[in-house]
Motif scaffolding. Structure first.
Motif, PDB file in Angstrom:
ATOM      1  N   TYR A  12     -77.621  -1.066 -31.989  1.00  0.00           N
ATOM      2  CA  TYR A  12     -76.881  -1.826 -33.015  1.00  0.00           C
ATOM      3  C   TYR A  12     -77.829  -2.273 -34.135  1.00  0.00           C
ATOM      4  O   TYR A  12     -77.567  -2.062 -35.331  1.00  0.00           O
ATOM      5  CB  TYR A  12     -76.204  -3.016 -32.340  1.00  0.00           C
ATOM      6  N   ILE A  13     -78.962  -2.842 -33.723  1.00  0.00           N
ATOM      7  CA  ILE A  13     -79.961  -3.310 -34.709  1.00  0.00           C
ATOM      8  C   ILE A  13     -80.526  -2.118 -35.483  1.00  0.00           C
ATOM      9  O   ILE A  13     -80.716  -2.180 -36.706  1.00  0.00           O
ATOM     10  CB  ILE A  13     -81.102  -4.096 -34.000  1.00  0.00           C
ATOM     11  N   LEU A  16     -78.055  -1.017 -38.027  1.00  0.00           N
ATOM     12  CA  LEU A  16     -78.000  -1.989 -39.121  1.00  0.00           C
ATOM     13  C   LEU A  16     -79.212  -1.838 -40.037  1.00  0.00           C
ATOM     14  O   LEU A  16     -79.104  -1.958 -41.264  1.00  0.00           O
ATOM     15  CB  LEU A  16     -77.948  -3.416 -38.567  1.00  0.00           C
ATOM     16  N   LEU A  17     -80.363  -1.579 -39.414  1.00  0.00           N
ATOM     17  CA  LEU A  17     -81.586  -1.340 -40.204  1.00  0.00           C
ATOM     18  C   LEU A  17     -81.398  -0.143 -41.126  1.00  0.00           C
ATOM     19  O   LEU A  17     -81.787  -0.180 -42.299  1.00  0.00           O
ATOM     20  CB  LEU A  17     -82.760  -1.064 -39.262  1.00  0.00           C
ATOM     21  N   ALA A  19     -78.571   1.056 -42.198  1.00  0.00           N
ATOM     22  CA  ALA A  19     -77.521   0.816 -43.196  1.00  0.00           C
ATOM     23  C   ALA A  19     -77.932  -0.193 -44.274  1.00  0.00           C
ATOM     24  O   ALA A  19     -77.464  -0.111 -45.410  1.00  0.00           O
ATOM     25  CB  ALA A  19     -76.259   0.324 -42.505  1.00  0.00           C
ATOM     26  N   SER A  20     -78.827  -1.118 -43.915  1.00  0.00           N
ATOM     27  CA  SER A  20     -79.124  -2.209 -44.866  1.00  0.00           C
ATOM     28  C   SER A  20     -80.569  -2.265 -45.351  1.00  0.00           C
ATOM     29  O   SER A  20     -80.829  -2.797 -46.432  1.00  0.00           O
ATOM     30  CB  SER A  20     -78.801  -3.562 -44.224  1.00  0.00           C
ATOM     31  N   PHE A  21     -81.474  -1.734 -44.567  1.00  0.00           N
ATOM     32  CA  PHE A  21     -82.888  -1.853 -44.932  1.00  0.00           C
ATOM     33  C   PHE A  21     -83.460  -0.530 -45.437  1.00  0.00           C
ATOM     34  O   PHE A  21     -84.036  -0.455 -46.525  1.00  0.00           O
ATOM     35  CB  PHE A  21     -83.674  -2.344 -43.716  1.00  0.00           C
ATOM     36  N   PHE A  60     -72.557   6.526 -26.208  1.00  0.00           N
ATOM     37  CA  PHE A  60     -71.234   6.214 -26.782  1.00  0.00           C
ATOM     38  C   PHE A  60     -71.358   5.064 -27.794  1.00  0.00           C
ATOM     39  O   PHE A  60     -70.859   5.135 -28.914  1.00  0.00           O
ATOM     40  CB  PHE A  60     -70.266   5.844 -25.640  1.00  0.00           C
ATOM     41  N   PHE A  64     -70.777   5.121 -31.722  1.00  0.00           N
ATOM     42  CA  PHE A  64     -69.749   4.238 -32.286  1.00  0.00           C
ATOM     43  C   PHE A  64     -70.299   3.407 -33.447  1.00  0.00           C
ATOM     44  O   PHE A  64     -69.697   3.324 -34.523  1.00  0.00           O
ATOM     45  CB  PHE A  64     -69.214   3.323 -31.170  1.00  0.00           C
ATOM     46  N   PHE A  65     -71.483   2.814 -33.222  1.00  0.00           N
ATOM     47  CA  PHE A  65     -72.076   1.989 -34.291  1.00  0.00           C
ATOM     48  C   PHE A  65     -72.429   2.831 -35.517  1.00  0.00           C
ATOM     49  O   PHE A  65     -72.222   2.406 -36.653  1.00  0.00           O
ATOM     50  CB  PHE A  65     -73.327   1.266 -33.779  1.00  0.00           C
ATOM     51  N   ASP A  67     -71.026   5.629 -36.492  1.00  0.00           N
ATOM     52  CA  ASP A  67     -69.781   5.977 -37.200  1.00  0.00           C
ATOM     53  C   ASP A  67     -69.216   4.781 -37.953  1.00  0.00           C
ATOM     54  O   ASP A  67     -68.723   4.922 -39.069  1.00  0.00           O
ATOM     55  CB  ASP A  67     -68.730   6.473 -36.188  1.00  0.00           C
ATOM     56  N   THR A  68     -69.286   3.624 -37.339  1.00  0.00           N
ATOM     57  CA  THR A  68     -68.739   2.414 -37.973  1.00  0.00           C
ATOM     58  C   THR A  68     -69.491   2.077 -39.260  1.00  0.00           C
ATOM     59  O   THR A  68     -68.898   1.833 -40.304  1.00  0.00           O
ATOM     60  CB  THR A  68     -68.818   1.220 -37.004  1.00  0.00           C
ATOM     61  N   PHE A  69     -70.802   2.092 -39.160  1.00  0.00           N
ATOM     62  CA  PHE A  69     -71.599   1.629 -40.313  1.00  0.00           C
ATOM     63  C   PHE A  69     -71.909   2.740 -41.319  1.00  0.00           C
ATOM     64  O   PHE A  69     -72.370   2.459 -42.412  1.00  0.00           O
ATOM     65  CB  PHE A  69     -72.875   0.955 -39.833  1.00  0.00           C
ATOM     66  N   ILE A  78     -70.048   9.783 -31.809  1.00  0.00           N
ATOM     67  CA  ILE A  78     -69.848   9.477 -30.381  1.00  0.00           C
ATOM     68  C   ILE A  78     -69.869  10.772 -29.582  1.00  0.00           C
ATOM     69  O   ILE A  78     -70.595  10.902 -28.587  1.00  0.00           O
ATOM     70  CB  ILE A  78     -68.504   8.723 -30.164  1.00  0.00           C
TER      71      ILE A  78
ATOM     72  N   LYS B  34     -63.645  -1.724 -37.518  1.00  0.00           N
ATOM     73  CA  LYS B  34     -64.758  -1.657 -38.482  1.00  0.00           C
ATOM     74  C   LYS B  34     -64.956  -3.002 -39.177  1.00  0.00           C
ATOM     75  O   LYS B  34     -66.063  -3.498 -39.311  1.00  0.00           O
ATOM     76  CB  LYS B  34     -64.481  -0.569 -39.526  1.00  0.00           C
ATOM     77  N   TYR B  38     -68.227  -5.294 -39.277  1.00  0.00           N
ATOM     78  CA  TYR B  38     -68.858  -5.642 -40.563  1.00  0.00           C
ATOM     79  C   TYR B  38     -68.995  -7.156 -40.687  1.00  0.00           C
ATOM     80  O   TYR B  38     -69.999  -7.671 -41.160  1.00  0.00           O
ATOM     81  CB  TYR B  38     -68.021  -5.119 -41.732  1.00  0.00           C
ATOM     82  N   GLN B  45     -77.076  -7.971 -41.713  1.00  0.00           N
ATOM     83  CA  GLN B  45     -77.171  -6.960 -42.770  1.00  0.00           C
ATOM     84  C   GLN B  45     -77.715  -7.561 -44.060  1.00  0.00           C
ATOM     85  O   GLN B  45     -78.521  -6.941 -44.746  1.00  0.00           O
ATOM     86  CB  GLN B  45     -75.785  -6.357 -43.032  1.00  0.00           C
ATOM     87  N   PHE B  48     -81.455  -7.999 -43.692  1.00  0.00           N
ATOM     88  CA  PHE B  48     -82.134  -6.703 -43.844  1.00  0.00           C
ATOM     89  C   PHE B  48     -82.094  -6.225 -45.290  1.00  0.00           C
ATOM     90  O   PHE B  48     -83.064  -5.691 -45.811  1.00  0.00           O
ATOM     91  CB  PHE B  48     -81.464  -5.656 -42.945  1.00  0.00           C
ATOM     92  N   TRP B  49     -80.929  -6.420 -45.901  1.00  0.00           N
ATOM     93  CA  TRP B  49     -80.762  -5.957 -47.287  1.00  0.00           C
ATOM     94  C   TRP B  49     -81.746  -6.669 -48.219  1.00  0.00           C
ATOM     95  O   TRP B  49     -82.416  -6.035 -49.038  1.00  0.00           O
ATOM     96  CB  TRP B  49     -79.322  -6.228 -47.739  1.00  0.00           C
ATOM     97  N   GLY B  52     -85.281  -5.451 -47.578  1.00  0.00           N
ATOM     98  CA  GLY B  52     -85.469  -4.123 -48.186  1.00  0.00           C
ATOM     99  C   GLY B  52     -85.561  -4.203 -49.687  1.00  0.00           C
ATOM    100  O   GLY B  52     -86.403  -3.563 -50.318  1.00  0.00           O
TER     101      GLY B  52
END
Lengths: 98, 271
Positions: A12-13, A16-17, A19-21, A60, A64-65, A67-69, A78, B34, B38, B45, B48-49, B52
């Motif tokens: 998950y982390i 997120l990394l 997607a955001s970092f 899985f 899932f994560f 695909d979501t993010f 998945i 989703k 989120y 997020q 992290f954003w 970054g």
């Protein structure tokens, strides 16, 4: 159970990394995202060859994560991850006999 | 009852999973899920954003600093180029203005003239250097005047691109002149000589003792000698000395122009 939870949180982390970092460094495209997830996923699969269900659940969750993010249809990653882990487990079980 | 094999189980699970995922994506459920993730991930997020963003900003600043420096250097060069062009245009404008003024006072109708710019002044020797030389048709002994038609001196040395002017106040300068004195309704010319005394001082000599001249009388060039065109203003009479035993009077000449204020002048090539 705690181990599975820890692995799920780890992915998950990691996602997120991504997607955001890492987006800031132009390091994210589909292939790189998959590689970044697959490396620890495959490593975990080899490290715990007997725990098929645990690793399948992790794959899985990771899929899932991702695909979501990543905004794609939920299920794409998945299926890819679970199949890869399933294949690894199958190969290990059949041919390596750990 | 026989239990299904693991292979069959796996196939069933995979098929069920695919069906579930298809339904999941086709319905609004995926959006709800989703959105939930989120929402709970937003603070992480955001952290992290920002991290970054901060890091990329830092590196971008470093990488862009070089570009900025290059850009700055290029702009500075451009500014210098533009400044040089502006300076040149200003000079041209000034030259044009002076030439227009010269036309206005009929200088060009009266003489063949060449406009020159002063590039150096030798105050100690009462001479000046101009930016026109033999290549521009300048010859020795040519007369030099201002745009107001006031005599400055004559060309003493000619170089390829420059010339030196011996000012009227130079100690080696001796020029035949006429003192124009006003008598009732006519102008009388009194012949005399002017000598340079150095340091922009001019002395008026050889004024016949019988001639009544007074302060403020105009001193102009004489046609004698053939070097200077006649009637060009030099200055005004001041401090007249009437020597008791001598044949001539002496006076000083107040130059009609201050050489320190001049940047452009005209060389008379023909008159």
């Amino acid at each position: 159970m705690l181990k599975i939870l820890a692995k799920i949180i780890f992915f998950y982390i990691l996602i997120l990394l991504q997607a955001s970092f890492l987006v800031h460094f132009n390091l994210t495209n589909n292939l790189l995202s998959y590689i970044l997830i697959l490396i620890p996923l495959i490593t975990f699969s080899f490290l715990t060859p007997q725990k098929q269900r645990e690793d399948m659940a992790t794959a899985f969750s990771a899929g899932f994560f991702l695909d979501t993010f990543s905004g794609q249809l939920i299920g794409t990653s998945i299926l890819v991850f679970t199949l890869i882990v399933f294949f690894i487990k199958f190969v290990v079980k059949k041919h390596i006999n750990l | 009852m026989r239990h299904p094999s693991i292979k069959v189980k796996t196939v069933i699970i995979v098929i069920l999973l695919i069906i579930f995922l298809i339904i999941f994506n086709l319905t609004n459920l995926s959006s709800v899920v989703k959105n939930f993730f989120y929402l709970i991930s937003a603070p992480i997020q955001r952290t992290f954003w920002l991290a970054g963003d901060g890091i990329t900003d830092f590196f971008e600043t470093i990488f862009k600093a070089r570009d900025l420096q290059e850009k700055n250097e290029k702009l500075e060069l451009k500014i210098q180029e533009m400044s040089a062009k502006i300076a040149l245009l200003k000079e041209t404008e000034k030259e044009n203005r002076i030439l227009r003024e010269a036309i206005d006072i009929d200088l060009q109708k009266e003489f063949d003239i060449i406009l020159a710019q002063i590039t150096g002044k030798d105050i100690a020797r009462d001479s000046i250097l101009i930016n026109k030389g033999s290549e521009d048709g300048i010859l020795k002994d040519r007369v030099v005047i201002t745009q107001e038609k006031i005599l400055l001196g004559k060309i003493s040395d000619v170089y390829k691109n420059f010339s030196r002017i011996m000012l009227v106040s130079n100690v080696e300068s001796v020029i035949p002149v006429n003192i124009q004195k006003q008598e009732v309704d006519k102008l009388i010319n009194v012949e005399a000589l002017i000598r340079g005394r150095g340091n922009f001082q001019i002395e008026l000599d050889h004024i016949p003792i019988g001639e009544e001249i007074k302060d403020g009388d105009r001193v102009v060039t004489s046609a004698l000698g053939g070097i200077f065109p006649p009637g060009i203003l030099i200055g005004y009479v001041k401090n007249i000395e009437r020597l008791g035993a001598g044949l001539f009077q002496r006076a000083e000449v107040q130059s009609a122009v201050d050489i320190r204020d001049i940047n452009y002048l005209f060389i008379v090539t023909d008159f």
